[in-house]
Design a protein around this motif. Structure first.
Motif, PDB file in Angstrom:
ATOM      1  N   ILE A 109       4.157   5.340  -2.223  1.00 38.48           N
ATOM      2  CA  ILE A 109       2.577   4.270  -1.997  1.00 38.48           C
ATOM      3  C   ILE A 109       2.870   4.261  -1.351  1.00 38.48           C
ATOM      4  CG2 ILE A 109       0.872   2.878  -3.103  1.00 38.48           C
ATOM      5  CD1 ILE A 109       2.420   2.827  -5.997  1.00 38.48           C
ATOM      6  N   GLN A 111       1.435   2.563   2.819  1.00 42.55           N
ATOM      7  CA  GLN A 111       0.940   0.723   3.487  1.00 42.55           C
ATOM      8  C   GLN A 111      -0.627   1.630   4.110  1.00 42.55           C
ATOM      9  OE1 GLN A 111       2.370  -0.855   6.408  1.00 42.55           O
ATOM     10  NE2 GLN A 111       1.528  -2.575   6.876  1.00 42.55           N
ATOM     11  N   ASP A 112      -0.877   2.165   4.539  1.00 37.96           N
ATOM     12  CA  ASP A 112      -2.165   2.336   4.718  1.00 37.96           C
ATOM     13  C   ASP A 112      -2.767   3.559   3.734  1.00 37.96           C
ATOM     14  OD1 ASP A 112      -4.302   2.556   6.155  1.00 37.96           O
ATOM     15  OD2 ASP A 112      -4.135   2.837   8.111  1.00 37.96           O
ATOM     16  N   PRO A 113      -3.940   3.099   3.236  1.00 33.53           N
ATOM     17  CA  PRO A 113      -4.215   4.084   2.319  1.00 33.53           C
ATOM     18  C   PRO A 113      -4.808   4.737   2.972  1.00 33.53           C
ATOM     19  CG  PRO A 113      -5.691   2.122   1.717  1.00 33.53           C
ATOM     20  CD  PRO A 113      -4.528   1.568   3.013  1.00 33.53           C
ATOM     21  N   GLN A 172      -6.492   2.922  -2.413  1.00 33.04           N
ATOM     22  CA  GLN A 172      -5.189   2.294  -2.351  1.00 33.04           C
ATOM     23  C   GLN A 172      -5.438   2.924  -3.835  1.00 33.04           C
ATOM     24  OE1 GLN A 172      -2.288   2.527  -1.397  1.00 33.04           O
ATOM     25  NE2 GLN A 172      -1.502   0.708  -0.580  1.00 33.04           N
ATOM     26  N   ARG A 173      -5.929   2.570  -4.887  1.00 39.72           N
ATOM     27  CA  ARG A 173      -6.291   2.782  -6.327  1.00 39.72           C
ATOM     28  C   ARG A 173      -5.983   4.705  -5.820  1.00 39.72           C
ATOM     29  NH1 ARG A 173      -8.024  -0.981  -9.927  1.00 39.72           N
ATOM     30  NH2 ARG A 173      -8.548  -3.121  -9.181  1.00 39.72           N
ATOM     31  N   GLY A 175      -4.549   6.383  -3.785  1.00 44.61           N
ATOM     32  CA  GLY A 175      -2.706   6.298  -3.822  1.00 44.61           C
ATOM     33  C   GLY A 175      -2.111   6.652  -4.746  1.00 44.61           C
ATOM     34  N   PRO A 192       2.488  -1.537  -0.465  1.00 48.66           N
ATOM     35  CA  PRO A 192       0.898  -1.155  -0.941  1.00 48.66           C
ATOM     36  C   PRO A 192       0.253  -2.404  -0.691  1.00 48.66           C
ATOM     37  CG  PRO A 192       2.376  -2.027  -2.254  1.00 48.66           C
ATOM     38  CD  PRO A 192       3.486  -2.240  -1.240  1.00 48.66           C
ATOM     39  N   LEU A 196      -4.407  -5.242   2.997  1.00 44.04           N
ATOM     40  CA  LEU A 196      -5.947  -5.664   1.291  1.00 44.04           C
ATOM     41  C   LEU A 196      -5.800  -7.149   1.791  1.00 44.04           C
ATOM     42  CD1 LEU A 196      -5.206  -3.434  -1.112  1.00 44.04           C
ATOM     43  CD2 LEU A 196      -6.193  -2.788   0.477  1.00 44.04           C
ATOM     44  N   GLN A 201      -5.652  -7.792  -3.277  1.00 41.66           N
ATOM     45  CA  GLN A 201      -4.195  -7.621  -3.465  1.00 41.66           C
ATOM     46  C   GLN A 201      -3.628  -8.419  -4.877  1.00 41.66           C
ATOM     47  OE1 GLN A 201      -1.573 -10.568  -0.699  1.00 41.66           O
ATOM     48  NE2 GLN A 201      -2.298  -9.115   1.470  1.00 41.66           N
ATOM     49  N   ILE A 204      -3.788  -5.327  -6.771  1.00 45.12           N
ATOM     50  CA  ILE A 204      -4.009  -4.044  -7.016  1.00 45.12           C
ATOM     51  C   ILE A 204      -2.483  -4.068  -7.231  1.00 45.12           C
ATOM     52  CG2 ILE A 204      -2.443  -2.676  -5.176  1.00 45.12           C
ATOM     53  CD1 ILE A 204      -4.875  -1.896  -5.819  1.00 45.12           C
TER      54      ILE A 204
END
Length: 337
Positions: A109, A111-113, A172-173, A175, A192, A196, A201, A204
């Motif tokens: 996963i 860092q930057d989605p 991010q979800r 990802g 991850p 955000l 955060q 997630i």
């Protein structure tokens, strides 16, 4: 001869899903004005074990080699030295084509989605792509993508939308859903939640905890926020200038840190109690982190350490047990619990 940053021999025996020994990565230096530059040793002899279903937090300042370590573990970067064993199989230099069956069990996963999701592809295609690479059919991959969206808290009605239509937390979800597509046993999560908002955060982190419990995942959680690491991780490894300087259980590292660098990092974590925040001692590090292109002799931390003595300037410490067999620190003068 014991590797300089391998787990101490006194550590308890484990059946590790992931076993890393003396891992190193050196990048060539950039030439300036036609002159060759010194190579950059981004990772310098890292070693640890990670058991199935457990979470190891990898923390440290920016530029300490955390992300480089994570990318080597999933073979997005080729190691310069050392070994990576996954489920008992050495994958350090396995050719990419032969590594494909193993990759389904080892995902990442990012860092930057937004930068990790193809803006031209639909969500269905993004999540299905790992399955298609592994030889799955397009129809089955789409059905699986819908199931994964539901699993990470997004409805299957989002399948035909594109990444730019989602917030950072939602992206991010997606990802995370992509990382889960092949049914992995280990996920490397490279900061991850750092991109955000604080409220997102927490969502997630809660999601990752739930998925770990439901799916039995092992997580390598890379972060610089020690409060997030304390929430999700079972064990913590602290990195400084490409090396692990302390590793132990969450309770050991947070309550009785042995290395002065760990103590300095923890002293900077805000406390929820304003009175306790005002009373506690802040440890200010001297100067800036040294360059990995020209690291100090001896202990790399000695130019910034208030406890440094002559031996620290000449001899590099190795990871040794401090207080218990589950915690090691690379320091000539560790704080004993």
């Amino acid at each position: 001869m014991t590797p300089p940053n391998a787990p101490a021999a006194t550590a308890r025996p484990t059946t590790a899903l992931l076993s890393v020994r003396d891992l190193a990565k050196t990048f060539p230096g950039r030439r300036r004005l036609g002159r060759p530059a010194a190579p950059v040793r981004a990772v310098d002899g890292v070693g640890f074990d990670l058991e199935a279903g457990r979470t190891l937090g990898l923390v440290g300042e920016s530029g300490c080699g955390k992300s480089t370590t994570g990318r080597m573990l999933v073979r997005l970067l080729e190691p310069t030295a050392g070994t990576i064993a996954f489920d008992g199989q050495d994958i350090t230099h396995t050719p990419q084509r032969r590594l494909r069956p193993t990759r389904r069990h080892l995902q990442m996963i990012f860092q930057d989605p937004y930068s990790s999701l193809n803006p031209r592809q639909t969500v269905a295609r993004i999540i299905a792509e790992p399955l298609l690479v592994q030889g799955g059919s397009a129809r089955d991959a789409r059905v699986k993508a819908a199931e994964l969206l539901d699993l990470v808290g997004l409805g299957h009605e989002h399948l035909d939308r594109h990444p730019h239509e989602f917030s950072g937390g939602q992206a991010q979800r997606i990802g995370i859903a992509r990382a889960l597509a092949t049914g992995p046993r280990l996920i490397v999560a490279d900061e991850p939640v750092s991109a955000l908002d604080v409220s997102v955060q927490a969502q997630i982190v809660n999601l990752l905890e739930r998925l770990q419990d439901e799916l039995g995942l092992a997580l390598l959680f890379i972060a610089h926020d020690l409060s997030v690491v304390r929430r999700i991780c079972d064990r913590v490894a602290v990195m400084y200038l490409g090396r692990i300087v302390e590793i132990g259980t969450k309770r050991e590292v947070y309550e009785t840190p042995a290395h002065p660098y760990t103590r300095a990092l923890l002293s900077a974590v805000p406390l929820p109690d304003p009175v306790a925040e005002r009373r506690r001692e802040r440890i200010l590090l001297l100067g800036d982190p040294p360059s990995p292109a020209s690291p100090p002799s001896g202990c790399a931390f000695h130019p910034r350490c208030a406890k440094a003595q002559d031996v620290c300037r000449t001899r590099r410490p190795v990871l040794e047990a401090v207080g218990s067999p589950t915690r090691q620190a690379a320091c000539h003068f560790p704080d004993s619990p």
